[in-house]
Scaffold this motif. Structure first.
Motif, mmCIF file in Angstrom:
data_model
loop_
_atom_site.group_PDB
_atom_site.id
_atom_site.type_symbol
_atom_site.label_atom_id
_atom_site.label_comp_id
_atom_site.label_asym_id
_atom_site.label_seq_id
_atom_site.Cartn_x
_atom_site.Cartn_y
_atom_site.Cartn_z
ATOM 1 N N SER A 1 0.815 -1.208 0.000
ATOM 2 C CA SER A 1 0.000 0.000 0.000
ATOM 3 C C SER A 1 0.858 1.271 0.000
ATOM 4 N N GLY A 2 1.959 1.218 -0.772
ATOM 5 C CA GLY A 2 2.795 2.403 -0.938
ATOM 6 C C GLY A 2 3.778 2.662 0.187
ATOM 7 N N GLN A 3 3.846 1.780 1.173
ATOM 8 C CA GLN A 3 4.769 1.934 2.287
ATOM 9 C C GLN A 3 5.772 0.781 2.306
ATOM 10 N N THR A 4 6.913 1.005 2.949
ATOM 11 C CA THR A 4 7.957 -0.010 3.075
ATOM 12 C C THR A 4 8.309 -0.179 4.548
ATOM 13 N N GLY A 5 8.475 -1.414 4.964
ATOM 14 C CA GLY A 5 8.805 -1.695 6.354
ATOM 15 C C GLY A 5 10.222 -1.277 6.699
ATOM 16 N N PRO A 6 10.545 -1.137 7.987
ATOM 17 C CA PRO A 6 11.839 -0.618 8.414
ATOM 18 C C PRO A 6 12.988 -1.610 8.333
ATOM 19 N N VAL A 7 12.704 -2.915 8.139
ATOM 20 C CA VAL A 7 13.764 -3.916 8.085
ATOM 21 C C VAL A 7 14.004 -4.324 6.638
ATOM 22 N N PRO A 8 15.212 -4.084 6.104
ATOM 23 C CA PRO A 8 15.527 -4.542 4.744
ATOM 24 C C PRO A 8 15.912 -6.027 4.761
ATOM 25 N N SER A 9 15.039 -6.862 4.250
ATOM 26 C CA SER A 9 15.302 -8.307 4.246
ATOM 27 C C SER A 9 16.374 -8.649 3.207
ATOM 28 N N LEU A 10 17.300 -9.532 3.602
ATOM 29 C CA LEU A 10 18.355 -9.972 2.685
ATOM 30 C C LEU A 10 17.803 -10.804 1.535
ATOM 31 N N THR A 11 16.635 -11.418 1.735
ATOM 32 C CA THR A 11 16.104 -12.355 0.748
ATOM 33 C C THR A 11 14.714 -11.971 0.249
ATOM 34 N N GLY A 12 14.314 -10.725 0.439
ATOM 35 C CA GLY A 12 13.032 -10.269 -0.086
ATOM 36 C C GLY A 12 11.826 -10.794 0.657
ATOM 37 N N VAL A 13 11.979 -11.066 1.953
ATOM 38 C CA VAL A 13 10.851 -11.542 2.759
ATOM 39 C C VAL A 13 9.903 -10.380 3.056
ATOM 40 N N PHE A 14 8.621 -10.607 2.853
ATOM 41 C CA PHE A 14 7.579 -9.693 3.321
ATOM 42 C C PHE A 14 7.110 -10.204 4.668
ATOM 43 N N MET A 15 7.050 -9.294 5.660
ATOM 44 C CA MET A 15 6.631 -9.739 6.984
ATOM 45 C C MET A 15 5.776 -8.677 7.641
ATOM 46 N N SER A 16 4.688 -9.129 8.284
ATOM 47 C CA SER A 16 3.767 -8.211 8.956
ATOM 48 C C SER A 16 2.998 -8.965 10.028
ATOM 49 N N TRP A 17 2.355 -8.205 10.896
ATOM 50 C CA TRP A 17 1.294 -8.787 11.718
ATOM 51 C C TRP A 17 0.097 -7.861 11.621
ATOM 52 N N ILE A 18 -1.094 -8.446 11.708
ATOM 53 C CA ILE A 18 -2.326 -7.735 11.359
ATOM 54 C C ILE A 18 -3.317 -7.829 12.508
ATOM 55 N N GLU A 19 -3.876 -6.687 12.884
ATOM 56 C CA GLU A 19 -4.975 -6.638 13.847
ATOM 57 C C GLU A 19 -6.260 -6.370 13.075
ATOM 58 N N LEU A 20 -7.277 -7.199 13.299
ATOM 59 C CA LEU A 20 -8.541 -7.065 12.593
ATOM 60 C C LEU A 20 -9.693 -6.984 13.575
ATOM 61 N N GLN A 21 -10.610 -6.061 13.316
ATOM 62 C CA GLN A 21 -11.886 -6.061 14.020
ATOM 63 C C GLN A 21 -12.805 -7.077 13.335
ATOM 64 N N ALA A 22 -13.822 -7.525 14.071
ATOM 65 C CA ALA A 22 -14.779 -8.459 13.480
ATOM 66 C C ALA A 22 -15.318 -7.890 12.172
ATOM 67 N N ARG A 23 -15.289 -8.728 11.122
ATOM 68 C CA ARG A 23 -15.731 -8.423 9.756
ATOM 69 C C ARG A 23 -14.743 -7.541 8.992
ATOM 70 N N GLY A 24 -13.639 -7.194 9.612
ATOM 71 C CA GLY A 24 -12.603 -6.465 8.879
ATOM 72 C C GLY A 24 -11.861 -7.384 7.930
ATOM 73 N N ARG A 25 -11.321 -6.812 6.857
ATOM 74 C CA ARG A 25 -10.635 -7.636 5.866
ATOM 75 C C ARG A 25 -9.371 -6.948 5.378
ATOM 76 N N ALA A 26 -8.405 -7.774 4.967
ATOM 77 C CA ALA A 26 -7.162 -7.281 4.359
ATOM 78 C C ALA A 26 -6.806 -8.222 3.216
ATOM 79 N N GLY A 27 -6.401 -7.669 2.080
ATOM 80 C CA GLY A 27 -6.085 -8.465 0.902
ATOM 81 C C GLY A 27 -4.668 -8.224 0.418
ATOM 82 N N PHE A 28 -4.053 -9.272 -0.125
ATOM 83 C CA PHE A 28 -2.678 -9.216 -0.610
ATOM 84 C C PHE A 28 -2.600 -9.934 -1.953
ATOM 85 N N GLY A 29 -1.930 -9.301 -2.918
ATOM 86 C CA GLY A 29 -1.805 -9.881 -4.246
ATOM 87 C C GLY A 29 -0.364 -10.049 -4.678
#
Length: 286
Positions: free
Chosen positions: A167-195
């Motif tokens: 979503s136009g942002q980059t995390g603070p840790v530069p992965s040596l191998t291109g790993v994407f990493m996150s943790w997600i907090e969701l409210q009931a019926r909330g959704r998040a999509g990744f392509g």
């Protein structure tokens, strides 16, 4: 875009370490790894009383992989033989590249041992390819305010972005191998999509609550295994939920592990043990 198919779910099994509540979804029955994700421990949630002994992870060695530690509640002190030292608090992350070899300790700070409080920590081991197994060790500790928190679905989902871009942002840790990493907090019926996930291994672990993953119900303490070919993942919360979500290209190399060492051959494991016993991992006192 074709959605990734849910192949299986793997319930985390209890493997407490003393008085530390511990669940482990990988490795486990029927699942050795989610290449390159090797190992995941879920410590807590629990509340430590005042004057506790804290976490039991005194000095120990590693070689050949990375550890990523998520402090969901509580705080964690890190010190290693390369001279890195920090205390990371609630919402922060420690990313350590053991590479050619480190000795480190992960313990509770004195204040936490004295006062007690809630504690919940995830630790993930990420493999390194053979070309990087002997890379120079490094350590990056980031506190919660340094981690972009990105809103989705009108604020019903909050993505804490550790490495990679979304979503136009980059995390603070530069992965040596291109790993994407996150943790997600969701409210009931909330959704998040990744392509754009075709050919990438997905690590998806339900820390708490219940979600659907591409329409399949996944309860808490379950790791959801997805195919490589599909391109898209949609997570929808059935209740308030927390999800660990990452993805990476598979390494597709032999994995030979012995305790804290992960290499490609038995001979490399033997060498790692010899190097550790010879004191070659030492730099400063831990």
């Amino acid at each position: 875009m074709p959605a990734k198919t849910v192949i299986a779910q793997h319930a985390a099994y209890r493997d407490d370490i003393g008085d530390l509540v511990t669940r482990r979804p990988v490795p486990g029955p029927g699942l050795e790894q989610v290449d390159p994700f090797l190992f995941l421990n879920h410590h807590g949630p629990q509340t430590y009383p005042p004057n506790n002994r804290g976490l039991p992870f005194g000095p120990h060695p590693h070689r050949g992989f990375e550890t990523v530690t998520f402090i969901l509640h509580g705080e964690l002190a890190h010190r290693d033989s390369a001279g890195h030292e920090s205390i990371i608090r609630k919402g922060g992350v420690q990313w350590m590249t053991a590479g050619s070899g480190l000795v480190h300790a992960e313990i509770s700070p004195d204040d936490f041992k004295r006062q007690g409080g809630p504690m919940e920590i995830l630790q993930l081991w990420v493999n390194l390819p053979s070309r990087l197994k002997m890379t120079t060790p490094r350590y990056i500790g980031v506190q919660a305010p340094e981690i972009p928190t990105l809103s989705a679905d009108g604020g019903k989902a909050m993505v804490h972005l550790i490495s990679g871009s979304w979503s136009g942002q980059t995390g603070p840790v530069p992965s040596l191998t291109g790993v994407f990493m996150s943790w997600i907090e969701l409210q009931a019926r909330g959704r998040a999509g990744f392509g754009s996930l075709g050919g990438r291994s997905v690590l998806l672990y339900v820390v708490s609550g219940q979600v659907t993953v591409n329409g399949t119900v996944a309860p808490e303490w379950n790791l959801v295994r997805l195919d490589l070919e599909g391109d898209m993942v949609e997570i929808v919360a059935q209740t308030d939920a927390v999800v660990l979500f990452g993805h990476a290209e598979p390494i597709d190399e032999p994995v030979v592990a012995h305790g804290p060492f992960v290499m490609n051959t038995r001979e490399e494991i033997v060498q790692a043990i010899r190097d550790y016993q010879a004191g070659l991992f030492e730099g400063v006192a831990v």
